[in-house]
Motif scaffolding. Structure first.
Motif, short mmCIF file in Angstrom:
data_model
loop_
_atom_site.label_atom_id
_atom_site.label_comp_id
_atom_site.label_asym_id
_atom_site.label_seq_id
_atom_site.Cartn_x
_atom_site.Cartn_y
_atom_site.Cartn_z
N VAL A 1 0.48 -0.96 0.07
CA VAL A 1 0.07 -0.17 0.30
C VAL A 1 0.43 1.02 0.22
CG1 VAL A 1 -1.50 1.14 1.22
CG2 VAL A 1 -1.77 -1.21 1.37
N LYS A 2 1.93 1.34 0.67
CA LYS A 2 2.70 2.56 1.09
C LYS A 2 3.11 3.22 -0.15
CE LYS A 2 6.08 5.04 4.28
NZ LYS A 2 7.30 4.58 4.22
N GLY A 3 4.15 1.81 -0.57
CA GLY A 3 4.80 1.94 -2.59
C GLY A 3 3.69 1.94 -3.61
N GLY A 4 2.31 2.24 -3.08
CA GLY A 4 1.69 2.55 -4.22
C GLY A 4 1.46 1.55 -5.00
N TRP A 5 1.54 0.17 -4.99
CA TRP A 5 1.94 -1.27 -6.23
C TRP A 5 0.20 -1.91 -6.07
CZ3 TRP A 5 6.01 -1.72 -7.82
CH2 TRP A 5 7.18 -1.49 -8.11
N TYR A 6 -0.61 -1.14 -5.29
CA TYR A 6 -1.95 -1.68 -5.44
C TYR A 6 -2.42 -0.90 -6.92
CZ TYR A 6 -3.39 3.20 -3.73
OH TYR A 6 -2.76 4.58 -3.44
N LYS A 7 -2.03 -0.29 -7.57
CA LYS A 7 -2.51 0.70 -8.42
C LYS A 7 -2.15 0.11 -9.21
CE LYS A 7 -1.49 5.70 -6.15
NZ LYS A 7 -1.52 6.33 -5.93
N ASP A 8 -1.52 -1.18 -9.92
CA ASP A 8 -1.04 -1.50 -10.95
C ASP A 8 -0.73 -3.30 -10.60
OD1 ASP A 8 0.51 0.80 -11.75
OD2 ASP A 8 1.82 0.93 -10.62
N MET A 9 -0.67 -3.95 -9.33
CA MET A 9 -0.61 -5.11 -9.45
C MET A 9 -2.30 -5.63 -8.11
SD MET A 9 2.84 -5.80 -8.43
CE MET A 9 3.43 -5.35 -9.65
N THR A 10 -2.44 -6.88 -8.28
CA THR A 10 -2.30 -7.38 -6.97
C THR A 10 -1.80 -7.77 -5.85
OG1 THR A 10 -2.71 -10.09 -7.45
CG2 THR A 10 -4.16 -8.43 -8.40
N PHE A 11 -2.23 -7.59 -4.52
CA PHE A 11 -1.38 -8.24 -3.71
C PHE A 11 -0.80 -9.72 -3.66
CE2 PHE A 11 -0.36 -10.50 0.34
CZ PHE A 11 0.57 -9.03 1.06
N ASP A 12 -0.87 -10.34 -4.96
CA ASP A 12 -0.68 -11.71 -4.90
C ASP A 12 0.45 -11.59 -5.65
OD1 ASP A 12 -2.44 -12.93 -2.71
OD2 ASP A 12 -3.05 -14.06 -4.39
N GLU A 13 0.32 -10.86 -6.63
CA GLU A 13 2.05 -10.74 -7.63
C GLU A 13 2.89 -9.70 -7.05
OE1 GLU A 13 -1.31 -9.84 -12.36
OE2 GLU A 13 -1.31 -7.81 -10.40
N PHE A 14 2.28 -8.94 -6.42
CA PHE A 14 3.22 -8.01 -5.61
C PHE A 14 4.10 -9.18 -4.37
CE2 PHE A 14 4.89 -5.69 -1.82
CZ PHE A 14 5.66 -5.28 -2.50
N TYR A 15 3.36 -10.09 -3.53
CA TYR A 15 3.77 -10.54 -3.01
C TYR A 15 4.84 -11.53 -3.09
CZ TYR A 15 4.58 -14.50 0.64
OH TYR A 15 5.03 -14.85 2.40
N LYS A 16 4.81 -12.02 -4.54
CA LYS A 16 5.88 -13.08 -5.62
C LYS A 16 6.72 -12.92 -5.67
CE LYS A 16 1.69 -16.81 -6.75
NZ LYS A 16 1.00 -16.85 -7.46
N SER A 17 6.75 -11.01 -5.98
CA SER A 17 7.85 -10.26 -7.13
C SER A 17 9.09 -10.34 -5.55
CB SER A 17 7.59 -9.19 -7.53
OG SER A 17 6.59 -8.57 -6.65
N GLU A 18 7.91 -9.71 -4.09
CA GLU A 18 9.46 -9.48 -3.57
C GLU A 18 9.98 -10.41 -2.57
OE1 GLU A 18 9.75 -5.94 -1.63
OE2 GLU A 18 8.81 -6.12 -3.09
N LYS A 19 8.92 -11.55 -2.99
CA LYS A 19 9.33 -13.61 -2.18
C LYS A 19 10.69 -13.15 -3.73
CE LYS A 19 8.09 -14.50 1.64
NZ LYS A 19 8.79 -13.83 2.84
N GLU A 20 10.73 -13.20 -5.08
CA GLU A 20 11.42 -13.86 -5.90
C GLU A 20 12.47 -12.82 -5.75
OE1 GLU A 20 13.47 -15.70 -8.94
OE2 GLU A 20 11.15 -16.08 -7.84
N LEU A 21 12.63 -11.26 -4.82
CA LEU A 21 13.82 -10.82 -5.21
C LEU A 21 13.94 -10.90 -4.05
CD1 LEU A 21 12.02 -7.02 -6.10
CD2 LEU A 21 14.45 -8.15 -7.02
N GLU A 22 14.06 -11.36 -3.25
CA GLU A 22 14.68 -11.71 -1.84
C GLU A 22 15.41 -12.64 -2.15
OE1 GLU A 22 11.56 -12.01 0.99
OE2 GLU A 22 11.15 -9.70 0.70
N LYS A 23 15.00 -13.86 -2.36
CA LYS A 23 15.61 -15.09 -2.86
C LYS A 23 17.10 -14.99 -4.04
CE LYS A 23 12.10 -18.89 -3.64
NZ LYS A 23 11.17 -19.46 -4.80
N ARG A 24 17.13 -13.89 -4.49
CA ARG A 24 17.84 -13.06 -5.56
C ARG A 24 18.94 -12.56 -4.09
NH1 ARG A 24 14.65 -11.36 -11.02
NH2 ARG A 24 13.93 -13.58 -11.44
N GLY A 25 18.74 -12.18 -3.35
CA GLY A 25 19.59 -11.08 -2.66
C GLY A 25 19.22 -9.64 -2.66
N ARG A 26 18.15 -9.67 -3.07
CA ARG A 26 17.57 -8.65 -3.35
C ARG A 26 18.45 -7.70 -1.62
NH1 ARG A 26 12.50 -4.55 -2.59
NH2 ARG A 26 12.30 -6.08 -1.01
#
Length: 166
Positions: free
Chosen positions: A141-166
């Protein structure tokens, strides 16, 4: 030695209590006024006094130090009892908290809602959310991601970034 132990046992609960940090819940009208100046998002904790899951959400999720920090940094926290006849002003009209909850489609508790700086309810999440997931919801919500994607899409992308060592 026995006296030292008694002193330690008496003082320890006071130290532990001081470490427990809580933020101050605002009244809706106060948060609305502050939002006009700061453009922070209002986070609504919609509850009822008799709701066990609401108590769990308030104690565990809203009591989590990481959740508290994120809310303090970017949100205006408001509690609304969906059974209350206390009044608030929303978009220029006066409602009871009960009427407001019905207006924004709240059917059960706990529910978390977010009102953006345009005064619109932009995200509504029913049910208990544990702190580990709630942190992602706050970032979403704070990042405004709700305007462009669902929460599930956001969550999966965050988890993927975490795996890559972001």
């Amino acid at each position: 030695m026995k006296n030292l132990l008694l002193i330690i046992l008496a003082v320890f609960p006071l130290i532990a209590a001081e470490e427990k940090k809580e933020f101050r819940w605002l009244k809706f009208n106060d948060a609305d006024s502050i939002q006009n100046r700061t453009k922070k998002i209002i986070i609504l904790n919609l509850y009822t006094n008799y709701c066990g899951w609401c108590r769990k959400m308030n104690t565990i999720t809203y009591g989590d130090s990481n959740v508290i920090k994120i809310i303090e940094d970017g949100f205006l926290p408001v509690m609304i009892d969906i059974r209350s006849n206390d009044t608030l002003r929303y978009k220029g009209k006066t409602y009871t908290e009960r009427e407001f909850a019905a207006l924004v489609g709240i059917r059960g508790t706990p529910t978390t809602g977010f009102i953006d700086s345009t005064k619109n309810l932009v995200v509504k999440v029913p049910g208990y959310v544990p702190p580990s997931s709630f942190i992602y919801l706050l970032k979403y919500v704070k990042g405004g991601w709700y305007k462009d994607m669902t929460f599930d899409e956001f969550y999966k992308s965050e988890k993927e970034l975490e795996k890559r060592g972001r």
